[in-house]
Write a protein that holds these residues in place. Structure first.
Motif, short mmCIF file in Angstrom:
data_model
loop_
_atom_site.label_atom_id
_atom_site.label_comp_id
_atom_site.label_asym_id
_atom_site.label_seq_id
_atom_site.Cartn_x
_atom_site.Cartn_y
_atom_site.Cartn_z
N ILE A 66 136.12 -23.37 142.72
CA ILE A 66 135.41 -24.59 143.09
C ILE A 66 133.97 -24.44 142.63
CG2 ILE A 66 134.82 -26.15 144.96
CD1 ILE A 66 137.85 -25.69 144.56
N VAL A 67 133.57 -25.23 141.65
CA VAL A 67 132.20 -25.19 141.15
C VAL A 67 131.42 -26.32 141.80
CG1 VAL A 67 130.73 -25.16 139.10
CG2 VAL A 67 133.09 -24.33 138.95
N THR A 68 130.21 -26.01 142.26
CA THR A 68 129.41 -27.02 142.94
C THR A 68 127.94 -26.89 142.57
OG1 THR A 68 128.91 -28.03 145.10
CG2 THR A 68 128.99 -25.62 145.01
N GLY A 69 127.22 -27.97 142.76
CA GLY A 69 125.79 -28.01 142.46
C GLY A 69 125.33 -29.45 142.54
N ILE A 70 124.08 -29.68 142.26
CA ILE A 70 123.54 -31.04 142.31
C ILE A 70 122.46 -31.17 141.24
CG2 ILE A 70 121.67 -30.63 143.98
CD1 ILE A 70 122.61 -33.31 145.33
N GLY A 71 122.20 -32.40 140.82
CA GLY A 71 121.20 -32.61 139.78
C GLY A 71 121.69 -32.04 138.46
N LYS A 72 120.75 -31.48 137.68
CA LYS A 72 121.12 -30.91 136.38
C LYS A 72 122.08 -29.74 136.55
CE LYS A 72 118.32 -33.72 134.29
NZ LYS A 72 117.85 -34.42 135.50
N SER A 73 121.90 -28.95 137.61
CA SER A 73 122.83 -27.85 137.87
C SER A 73 124.24 -28.38 138.14
CB SER A 73 122.36 -27.03 139.08
OG SER A 73 121.15 -26.37 138.80
N GLY A 74 124.32 -29.57 138.74
CA GLY A 74 125.62 -30.18 138.98
C GLY A 74 126.30 -30.58 137.68
N HIS A 75 125.51 -31.14 136.75
CA HIS A 75 126.08 -31.51 135.45
C HIS A 75 126.58 -30.26 134.71
CE1 HIS A 75 124.99 -35.66 135.85
NE2 HIS A 75 123.69 -35.39 135.95
N VAL A 76 125.78 -29.20 134.78
CA VAL A 76 126.21 -27.94 134.17
C VAL A 76 127.50 -27.46 134.84
CG1 VAL A 76 125.62 -25.50 133.91
CG2 VAL A 76 123.89 -27.24 133.46
N GLY A 77 127.55 -27.57 136.17
CA GLY A 77 128.73 -27.13 136.89
C GLY A 77 129.98 -27.88 136.48
N THR B 6 142.04 -21.00 133.94
CA THR B 6 141.58 -20.73 135.31
C THR B 6 141.50 -22.05 136.06
OG1 THR B 6 140.29 -18.79 134.63
CG2 THR B 6 139.73 -19.79 136.75
N PRO B 7 142.46 -22.36 136.94
CA PRO B 7 142.44 -23.63 137.67
C PRO B 7 141.09 -23.84 138.36
CG PRO B 7 144.50 -22.50 138.06
CD PRO B 7 143.61 -21.53 137.32
N SER B 8 140.46 -24.97 138.09
CA SER B 8 139.12 -25.19 138.60
C SER B 8 138.80 -26.67 138.65
CB SER B 8 138.10 -24.47 137.70
OG SER B 8 136.77 -24.72 138.10
N PHE B 9 137.92 -27.07 139.59
CA PHE B 9 137.38 -28.41 139.57
C PHE B 9 136.01 -28.41 140.24
CE2 PHE B 9 139.99 -28.32 143.45
CZ PHE B 9 139.13 -28.84 144.41
N PHE B 10 135.28 -29.50 140.00
CA PHE B 10 133.92 -29.61 140.49
C PHE B 10 133.89 -30.41 141.78
CE2 PHE B 10 129.88 -31.95 140.70
CZ PHE B 10 128.97 -30.90 140.65
N VAL B 11 133.15 -29.94 142.77
CA VAL B 11 132.92 -30.66 144.01
C VAL B 11 131.43 -30.96 144.11
CG1 VAL B 11 132.95 -30.55 146.53
CG2 VAL B 11 134.89 -29.66 145.23
N HIS B 12 131.08 -32.24 144.18
CA HIS B 12 129.68 -32.63 144.28
C HIS B 12 129.13 -32.17 145.64
CE1 HIS B 12 126.07 -35.12 144.41
NE2 HIS B 12 126.23 -35.32 143.11
N LEU C 272 123.38 -28.09 149.43
CA LEU C 272 124.40 -27.04 149.40
C LEU C 272 124.67 -26.44 150.79
CD1 LEU C 272 123.46 -25.04 146.16
CD2 LEU C 272 125.50 -26.44 146.52
N LYS C 273 123.88 -26.83 151.77
CA LYS C 273 123.99 -26.22 153.09
C LYS C 273 125.39 -26.34 153.67
CE LYS C 273 122.09 -26.35 157.77
NZ LYS C 273 121.10 -26.99 158.70
N SER C 274 126.01 -27.52 153.57
CA SER C 274 127.33 -27.71 154.17
C SER C 274 128.39 -26.84 153.51
CB SER C 274 127.74 -29.18 154.10
OG SER C 274 127.81 -29.63 152.76
N ILE C 275 128.30 -26.68 152.19
CA ILE C 275 129.27 -25.84 151.49
C ILE C 275 129.06 -24.37 151.84
CG2 ILE C 275 129.90 -24.95 149.21
CD1 ILE C 275 129.81 -27.70 148.12
N ILE C 276 127.80 -23.95 151.91
CA ILE C 276 127.52 -22.55 152.29
C ILE C 276 128.07 -22.27 153.68
CG2 ILE C 276 125.70 -20.89 152.79
CD1 ILE C 276 123.96 -22.34 150.71
N THR C 277 127.79 -23.17 154.63
CA THR C 277 128.28 -23.00 156.01
C THR C 277 129.80 -22.96 156.06
OG1 THR C 277 126.33 -24.15 156.85
CG2 THR C 277 128.22 -23.97 158.34
N TYR C 278 130.43 -23.86 155.31
CA TYR C 278 131.89 -23.94 155.28
C TYR C 278 132.48 -22.64 154.73
CZ TYR C 278 136.53 -25.93 154.29
OH TYR C 278 137.88 -26.18 154.25
N SER C 279 131.88 -22.12 153.65
CA SER C 279 132.41 -20.90 153.03
C SER C 279 132.30 -19.71 153.97
CB SER C 279 131.67 -20.61 151.72
OG SER C 279 130.35 -20.15 151.97
#
Length: 347
Positions: A75-86, A98-104, A134-141
């Protein structure tokens, strides 16, 4: 006679290159900017390579191992330009096995966290490492023990401090003259994403055949076709025995329309071909009564069933022929013509 130098005719394109900044043209000023941008970003990549000797190298090894062992998806995540890169990194992972998708990052806190399971691995991208979204994803992980790999320039950031593996990128100058627009930083992020994808590809033994499975369309998909995907087979094969007379071989050549006929022995093994060129070289009154084995070209160029269509086209061009027999255990199972390859989009 006296020669007079005539200045080049002024074109419409040249008329736009007016002088600016004390005589500099738009062209020279733009090229200076381009060179400076490439130089700055190249320095960033050089710093990235140098940092492999420090903590980044072992971290990349650990990240590749963790990603390879994942039972779920990346699961690749990020926001802004980092999100586009992700998004690009996730797409590269997916297309290379490698099965993968992006989560905003923002959408994650509005329900998309449900896309992430305990079998997945999260790759979070943030240059500062302090991205609030990214706080919610960090907390979830952390709550559900989902492995977290971060790509950041600050190991001691909120993101870096909570990560299992930190891919710390060197702090390099942005190519933007104001140091604001993400340029060098996103170039390094993309480079590390490619490094991870290629390392995983090799670690998993991902082949060109596997690649074709995920890229069936477009010119890339066409170049990954095998000769068996485009060959003619069965009754379409122009084949006669070596003891057959040329009168029969000519009928087969005319009917099948490949400009050649394959010659086989009693066991069905391809022993030669008769082409239009062979006919011209042996033209005479006794041609029709001659056995095919007596005028055939021995040891013809052939393609195994495992050959890529692009490689077959290269062989056809290099050999200056128009058709190629596909063989299995030395027996012809198909034939591919240069026109078939071109129609299939093979280049």
């Amino acid at each position: 006679m006296r020669w007079v130098a005539v200045p080049p005719k002024k074109t419409a394109a040249m008329s736009h290159l007016k002088s600016i900044d004390g005589g500099k043209s738009v062209l020279s000023t733009t090229l200076e900017c381009v060179r400076r941008t490439l130089d700055v970003e190249s320095e960033g990549l050089a710093a990235l390579r140098a940092s492999l000797q420090d903590a980044l190298g072992p971290a990349l090894v650990a990240a590749v191992q963790r990603l390879k062992e994942a039972r779920g998806r990346v699961i690749v995540t990020g926001i802004g330009k980092s999100g586009h890169v992700g998004q690009k990194i996730a797409a590269t992972f997916a297309s290379t096995g490698t099965p993968s998708f992006f989560v905003h990052a923002t959408e994650a806190s509005h329900g998309d966290l449900g896309m992430i399971t305990a079998d997945d691995v999260i790759l979070a991208i943030s240059w500062s490492g302090e991205t609030t979204e990214l706080k919610s994803i960090i907390t979830y992980s952390r709550r559900f023990a989902v492995p977290l790999i971060s790509m950041t320039s600050n190991r001691d950031s909120a993101l870096g401090g909570q990560s299992d593996i930190v891919l710390e990128l060197p702090r390099a100058a942005e190519a933007c003259p104001h140091g604001l627009a993400p340029t060098t930083s996103t170039t390094m992020q993309l480079a590390i994403g490619d490094c991870l994808a290629v390392a995983l590809l090799e670690a998993k033994g991902f082949t060109a055949h596997d690649f074709k499975t995920f890229h069936p369309g477009g010119s890339l998909g066409a170049s990954l076709k095998y000769v068996t995907d485009v060959m003619h087979h069965g009754d379409a094969l122009p084949v006669v025995s070596g003891d057959e007379k040329m009168s029969e071989a000519l009928m087969v050549m005319t009917t099948k329309s490949f400009g050649c006929v394959g010659i086989v022995d009693g066991t069905g093994v391809l022993i030669g071909v008769v082409t239009d060129g062979d006919l011209r070289r042996h033209m005479g009154d006794d041609l029709l009564g001659t056995r095919t084995r007596d005028i055939m070209t021995k040891n013809p160029k052939t393609a195994p069933t495992t050959m890529l269509a692009s490689a077959a086209l290269e062989l056809i061009n290099a050999s200056r022929i128009t058709a190629l027999f596909v063989v299995e255990n030395d027996k012809p199972v198909g034939i591919v013509h240069v026109h078939d390859l071109l129609r299939a989009g093979i280049v």
